[in-house]
Motif scaffolding. Sequence first.
Motif, short mmCIF file in Angstrom:
data_model
loop_
_atom_site.label_atom_id
_atom_site.label_comp_id
_atom_site.label_asym_id
_atom_site.label_seq_id
_atom_site.Cartn_x
_atom_site.Cartn_y
_atom_site.Cartn_z
N MET A 63 46.44 40.65 48.57
CA MET A 63 46.78 39.96 47.33
C MET A 63 47.09 38.49 47.60
O MET A 63 46.83 37.61 46.77
CB MET A 63 47.98 40.63 46.65
CG MET A 63 48.43 39.95 45.36
SD MET A 63 47.10 39.80 44.13
CE MET A 63 47.16 41.44 43.41
N ASP A 64 47.61 38.20 48.79
CA ASP A 64 47.91 36.81 49.15
C ASP A 64 46.65 35.96 49.28
O ASP A 64 46.73 34.73 49.22
CB ASP A 64 48.69 36.76 50.47
CG ASP A 64 50.07 37.40 50.35
OD1 ASP A 64 50.62 37.42 49.24
OD2 ASP A 64 50.57 37.91 51.37
N GLU A 105 46.14 32.23 44.32
CA GLU A 105 45.85 30.90 43.78
C GLU A 105 44.38 30.73 43.40
O GLU A 105 43.95 29.62 43.06
CB GLU A 105 46.23 29.83 44.82
CG GLU A 105 47.67 29.92 45.34
CD GLU A 105 48.69 29.82 44.22
OE1 GLU A 105 48.44 29.03 43.27
OE2 GLU A 105 49.72 30.51 44.28
N THR A 106 43.63 31.83 43.44
CA THR A 106 42.19 31.74 43.19
C THR A 106 41.89 31.73 41.68
O THR A 106 42.44 32.53 40.93
CB THR A 106 41.46 32.94 43.83
OG1 THR A 106 41.74 32.95 45.22
CG2 THR A 106 39.96 32.85 43.61
N LYS A 107 41.03 30.82 41.26
CA LYS A 107 40.59 30.76 39.86
C LYS A 107 39.32 31.59 39.70
O LYS A 107 38.42 31.53 40.53
CB LYS A 107 40.34 29.31 39.45
CG LYS A 107 41.60 28.47 39.46
CD LYS A 107 41.31 27.03 39.05
CE LYS A 107 42.59 26.20 39.07
NZ LYS A 107 42.33 24.77 38.69
N LEU A 108 39.29 32.36 38.62
CA LEU A 108 38.20 33.31 38.40
C LEU A 108 36.83 32.65 38.46
O LEU A 108 35.94 33.11 39.19
CB LEU A 108 38.38 34.01 37.05
CG LEU A 108 37.24 34.95 36.64
CD1 LEU A 108 37.11 36.11 37.62
CD2 LEU A 108 37.47 35.48 35.22
N VAL A 123 33.90 33.48 41.20
CA VAL A 123 32.60 34.06 40.83
C VAL A 123 31.47 33.12 41.21
O VAL A 123 30.42 33.54 41.72
CB VAL A 123 32.55 34.37 39.32
CG1 VAL A 123 31.15 34.81 38.90
CG2 VAL A 123 33.57 35.46 38.97
N SER A 124 31.68 31.83 41.00
CA SER A 124 30.64 30.85 41.32
C SER A 124 30.39 30.77 42.83
O SER A 124 29.23 30.74 43.27
CB SER A 124 31.06 29.47 40.79
OG SER A 124 30.15 28.49 41.19
N LYS A 125 31.47 30.77 43.61
CA LYS A 125 31.33 30.60 45.06
C LYS A 125 30.90 31.88 45.75
O LYS A 125 30.00 31.88 46.60
CB LYS A 125 32.66 30.11 45.63
CG LYS A 125 32.68 29.95 47.15
CD LYS A 125 34.06 29.54 47.64
CE LYS A 125 34.10 29.45 49.16
NZ LYS A 125 35.46 29.09 49.65
#
Length: 407
Positions: free
Chosen positions: A116-117, A121-124, A128-130
């Motif tokens: 989970m760590d 801070e990950t943006k959806l 998805v793009s990367k």
Amino acid sequence: MFTRKLLYQATAPSIPISGSVYCGFDPTAHSLHLGNFVSILNLARLAQIGFKPIAIVGGATVQLGDPSFKMEERKEPDLVVIQENLQKIRNQLESVYGNIANHGKIGQPLQILDNMDFYRETKLIDFVSKVGRQFRMNSLLNKDHINKRLNSGDDGLSLTEFFYTILQSYDFAYLNEKYNCTLQIGGSDQWGNITNGCDFVKKQYKKQVYGITTPLLIDKNGQKFGKSEGNALFLDVSSKHNMKQYLLNLADDSIKDFLLMLTFLKEDQINSIMEQHKQNPEKRIAQKCLNDELMKMIYGEENSAEKNQILYGLKRDRLLNMSAAEFEKLAEEIDKDVVIRVSKQTALIEVLLKIRSSKSEIRRLLQQGGILINDQKVDQLDQAQLLHDKYMLLRIGKRDVRLLIFI
């Protein structure tokens, strides 16, 4: 081939021994089980030859649910329960690996991380793009564990489950970048997830990483040990007696494989044990050896197989002449998990239901003479009598013996 040989053949010389190795453990229950123990032991074996071991407690992946060879989707998890399970499993990994390391004289410590760590801070959209563009649907759909679920019925496979393999793949990439992780291990049911991770790391970072899967531990019916299969042998202390009974009752034709898979004993030592076992199979020498080795590594306990032998030698004449002080001394000398203390208001059937799965099984045992109370067969539970108005020796089948103390 057994697990140990598979590991060593795979790592020498085909896989370079450098960096870290990891295995994931999703907190789907309050405790790890015997199948997970194989993976913890394999992490220790790989640490023995030079890898730095990492255990991932899947605080993120558990919320999606691994679809690998499951016939239906897992229920939506309770986040509070997940956090409770996560802490229990983290503690269990520390304890069991520590016992294994002490037993196998392994100096390399285990690093435990929560995936989970990796995502807090990950943006959806960024993720998805990367990450998403590195996966091809036709490749994923051809994986056995996904293909079987897609064709298993009306429910098919949810997007949540489908995304599980992507997160596990990203875990590998994250660990490779941050911890120089070059190897992922798991049971053979993880082959699809592991190969996806290897492919993703190669595409994302142009690096070669590796995966090893080992045979699953299976029961006498050919089913893998696990929570969803309903036959898990948990590693928590409250399940210790069930673990012992299983190990001591293993069939002779499977015991050598278990010794090879679940211990550090050398092959010549195991061959010697098996020769002794064949000479006196009724003494169950090999089963007791396996039990002792596992009790040391799981619970840090010494000489566990011999500790309760006094219970099996207590015949009716001796029991009827034992004093209350002798019963109390006996309760102190044997394992605490075979001593059951209950209220005098507790019905014996309630005690039995804590040990056996159903009333129908208890009825069958009674009809077959499989329940002995104070070394005497009974066909009705109301025939039970307490010694000194407090003590009862309960034998269920051939090898399950408990000392009941009613207070």
